[in-house]
Design a protein around this motif. Structure first.
Motif, PDB file in Angstrom:
ATOM      1  N   VAL A  47       5.345  32.946  27.302  1.00 22.45           N
ATOM      2  CA  VAL A  47       4.190  32.229  26.752  1.00 22.45           C
ATOM      3  C   VAL A  47       4.177  32.421  25.240  1.00 22.45           C
ATOM      4  N   PRO A  48       4.109  31.343  24.450  1.00 24.25           N
ATOM      5  CA  PRO A  48       4.197  31.465  22.992  1.00 24.25           C
ATOM      6  C   PRO A  48       2.880  31.832  22.308  1.00 24.25           C
ATOM      7  N   PHE A  49       1.985  32.466  23.039  1.00 28.16           N
ATOM      8  CA  PHE A  49       0.692  32.869  22.489  1.00 28.16           C
ATOM      9  C   PHE A  49       0.338  34.265  22.983  1.00 28.16           C
ATOM     10  N   ALA A  50      -0.625  34.869  22.310  1.00 29.57           N
ATOM     11  CA  ALA A  50      -1.063  36.212  22.682  1.00 29.57           C
ATOM     12  C   ALA A  50      -1.853  36.188  23.983  1.00 29.57           C
ATOM     13  N   PRO A  51      -1.984  37.327  24.653  1.00 29.54           N
ATOM     14  CA  PRO A  51      -2.830  37.402  25.856  1.00 29.54           C
ATOM     15  C   PRO A  51      -4.255  36.974  25.541  1.00 29.54           C
ATOM     16  N   GLY A  52      -4.849  36.240  26.479  1.00 28.99           N
ATOM     17  CA  GLY A  52      -6.212  35.776  26.292  1.00 28.99           C
ATOM     18  C   GLY A  52      -6.328  34.365  25.774  1.00 28.99           C
ATOM     19  N   SER A  53      -5.227  33.787  25.295  1.00 26.03           N
ATOM     20  CA  SER A  53      -5.253  32.398  24.846  1.00 26.03           C
ATOM     21  C   SER A  53      -5.385  31.467  26.050  1.00 26.03           C
ATOM     22  N   SER A  54      -5.731  30.208  25.794  1.00 28.37           N
ATOM     23  CA  SER A  54      -5.895  29.251  26.892  1.00 28.37           C
ATOM     24  C   SER A  54      -4.605  29.078  27.681  1.00 28.37           C
ATOM     25  N   THR A  55      -3.480  28.978  26.973  1.00 21.06           N
ATOM     26  CA  THR A  55      -2.193  28.808  27.646  1.00 21.06           C
ATOM     27  C   THR A  55      -1.842  30.046  28.462  1.00 21.06           C
ATOM     28  N   ASP A  56      -2.086  31.216  27.888  1.00 20.35           N
ATOM     29  CA  ASP A  56      -1.802  32.467  28.596  1.00 20.35           C
ATOM     30  C   ASP A  56      -2.635  32.582  29.868  1.00 20.35           C
ATOM     31  N   GLY A  81       2.950  34.127  17.837  1.00 19.46           N
ATOM     32  CA  GLY A  81       3.284  34.073  16.424  1.00 19.46           C
ATOM     33  C   GLY A  81       4.469  33.187  16.114  1.00 19.46           C
ATOM     34  N   GLY A  82       4.675  32.970  14.812  1.00 18.71           N
ATOM     35  CA  GLY A  82       5.832  32.201  14.353  1.00 18.71           C
ATOM     36  C   GLY A  82       5.852  30.767  14.817  1.00 18.71           C
ATOM     37  N   ASN A  83       4.654  30.185  15.056  1.00 18.99           N
ATOM     38  CA  ASN A  83       4.561  28.809  15.561  1.00 18.99           C
ATOM     39  C   ASN A  83       5.375  28.606  16.837  1.00 18.99           C
ATOM     40  N   GLY A  84       5.492  29.670  17.621  1.00 18.29           N
ATOM     41  CA  GLY A  84       6.162  29.576  18.917  1.00 18.29           C
ATOM     42  C   GLY A  84       7.665  29.730  18.875  1.00 18.29           C
ATOM     43  N   ILE A  85       8.244  29.852  17.678  1.00 16.04           N
ATOM     44  CA  ILE A  85       9.707  29.911  17.574  1.00 16.04           C
ATOM     45  C   ILE A  85      10.285  31.174  18.212  1.00 16.04           C
ATOM     46  N   PRO A  86       9.693  32.358  18.037  1.00  9.85           N
ATOM     47  CA  PRO A  86      10.224  33.541  18.739  1.00  9.85           C
ATOM     48  C   PRO A  86      10.232  33.366  20.260  1.00  9.85           C
ATOM     49  N   ASN A 106       1.800  21.823  23.362  1.00  8.57           N
ATOM     50  CA  ASN A 106       2.199  20.764  22.439  1.00  8.57           C
ATOM     51  C   ASN A 106       2.761  21.313  21.130  1.00  8.57           C
ATOM     52  N   SER A 107       2.336  22.495  20.702  1.00 11.52           N
ATOM     53  CA  SER A 107       2.783  23.017  19.408  1.00 11.52           C
ATOM     54  C   SER A 107       4.301  23.202  19.361  1.00 11.52           C
ATOM     55  N   THR A 108       4.879  23.815  20.383  1.00  8.28           N
ATOM     56  CA  THR A 108       6.321  24.053  20.393  1.00  8.28           C
ATOM     57  C   THR A 108       7.119  22.861  20.909  1.00  8.28           C
ATOM     58  N   LEU A 109       6.500  22.039  21.750  1.00  6.90           N
ATOM     59  CA  LEU A 109       7.250  20.970  22.407  1.00  6.90           C
ATOM     60  C   LEU A 109       7.158  19.621  21.712  1.00  6.90           C
ATOM     61  N   THR A 110       6.228  19.470  20.756  1.00 16.97           N
ATOM     62  CA  THR A 110       6.180  18.214  19.991  1.00 16.97           C
ATOM     63  C   THR A 110       5.854  18.441  18.517  1.00 16.97           C
ATOM     64  N   THR A 111       4.809  19.200  18.211  1.00 15.17           N
ATOM     65  CA  THR A 111       4.347  19.317  16.828  1.00 15.17           C
ATOM     66  C   THR A 111       5.412  19.874  15.899  1.00 15.17           C
ATOM     67  N   ASN A 112       6.067  20.952  16.313  1.00 16.57           N
ATOM     68  CA  ASN A 112       7.083  21.562  15.446  1.00 16.57           C
ATOM     69  C   ASN A 112       8.197  20.597  15.082  1.00 16.57           C
TER      70      ASN A 112
END
Length: 333
Positions: A47-56, A81-86, A106-112
């Motif tokens: 998951v490209p976000f910290a625990p507690g985020s909506s995606t997580d 972090g890192g706009n999902g790149i890590p 959407n951030s990692t799969l389209t926006t970037n």
């Protein structure tokens, strides 16, 4: 969108067993026993976000249901972090066997793909789509003390004073949504970038910016606290939690249908029989009562899209964001 049939636990397990029996890896010799496709061991959700985020939070619900359905444990690996790149690099460096699943957005799969001049991955070529999972509408909000009572009021002011109004954005995706809305409204405003949506909400509450685009859950919570006013929300119909707030179409700005969304992909190098089984299992999970109840609870919309629709959606959104960046000159990298 046409949803898939209902899956009870018994039917899911039955379908799982039948599918596993029908789809097998090639064998080297007749004496080699057949191997069940997926999963035969623990699965990792990156998951490209910290625990507690909506995606997580959504990923954890799906992980729990997947364990119940398949009998295999699911591990959540947060790479924020890192706009999902890590997170992307974690997925692409893992064996392409289907056991490392990218539970992304959407951030990692389209926006970037639109905002980076040199992105170290390709969200189309490097990943095999599984399915979009859920989406959430967004809201246009102003400070509670703002003189703007409607979306029409806000943009009438913006037309009189080009670039004078400030729009807060907590991420590149939010900035692009704001640019899209400005294009539809025919106005020019000044984009102000923040490190996250939390900072945007604080700025709105402190009357430091004129308006912002945030997700409807946060907007509703802050509205109840008297810290901001919601002018409109995206979607085909009004939110059940905010029945007095018009949709953007009702407010006179049809065509603005921005949503934040979550989706699942795996490495493009994953064998196709494995991808097909992952698609089937995720579709079954999406149709369980537990998954549906959670999506409804957090005001999301269930999206059992399948890989074909998801790939088309990705391409269309990337093209839209690239066009907006080219025409507006917005810089976010």
């Amino acid at each position: 969108m046409k949803s898939l049939p209902e899956f009870s636990r018994r039917r899911v397990m039955g379908a799982f067993t039948a599918s596993a029996a029908a789809i097998q890896f090639p064998v080297l010799a007749q004496t080699t026993p057949p191997v069940r496709v997926w999963p035969t061991r623990s699965v990792r959700f990156v998951v490209p976000f910290a625990p507690g985020s909506s995606t997580d939070s959504l990923a954890r619900v799906f992980a729990k249901v997947m364990t119940e359905v398949t009998g295999q444990p699911v591990i959540i690996d947060n790479k924020g972090g890192g706009n999902g790149i890590p997170a992307v690099q974690t997925v692409l460096s893992a064996p392409a066997d289907g056991y490392t699943v990218f539970f992304s957005s959407n951030s990692t799969l389209t926006t970037n793909a639109a905002t980076y001049r040199k992105l170290p991955y390709d969200p189309i070529a490097d990943f095999a789509p599984v399915s979009m999972v859920a989406s959430i509408n967004v809201a246009i909000v102003v400070p509670f003390a703002s003189p703007h009572k409607t979306l029409a009021d806000l943009f009438a002011d913006a037309r009189k004073r080009p670039s004078a109004l400030n729009m807060g954005a907590g991420s590149p995706s939010y900035a692009l949504w704001g640019a899209w809305l400005s294009e539809i409204a025919g106005v020019k405003t000044t984009n102000v970038m923040y490190k996250g949506v939390g900072e945007v909400v604080i700025a709105i509450g402190g009357n430091q910016i004129d308006y912002a685009v945030i997700d409807v859950v946060q907007a509703n919570e802050m509205s109840r606290g008297g810290r901001l006013r919601i002018l409109a929300v995206t979607g085909d119909q009004r939110s059940a939690n905010m029945p007095n707030v018009p949709t953007t179409g009702e407010a006179g700005f049809a065509g603005f249908n921005a949503t934040a969304w979550c989706a699942v992909v795996v490495s493009a190098k994953t064998p196709q029989p494995v991808v097909q089984e992952i698609v089937r299992v995720f579709a079954a999970i999406s149709d369980t009562q537990e998954a549906q109840a959670y999506v409804d609870k957090v005001a999301m919309k269930r999206m059992t899209s399948g890989p074909e629709y998801m790939r088309t959606f990705q391409l269309e959104e990337i093209a839209r964001w690239k066009r907006l960046i080219a025409t507006t000159g917005i810089q976010m990298e």
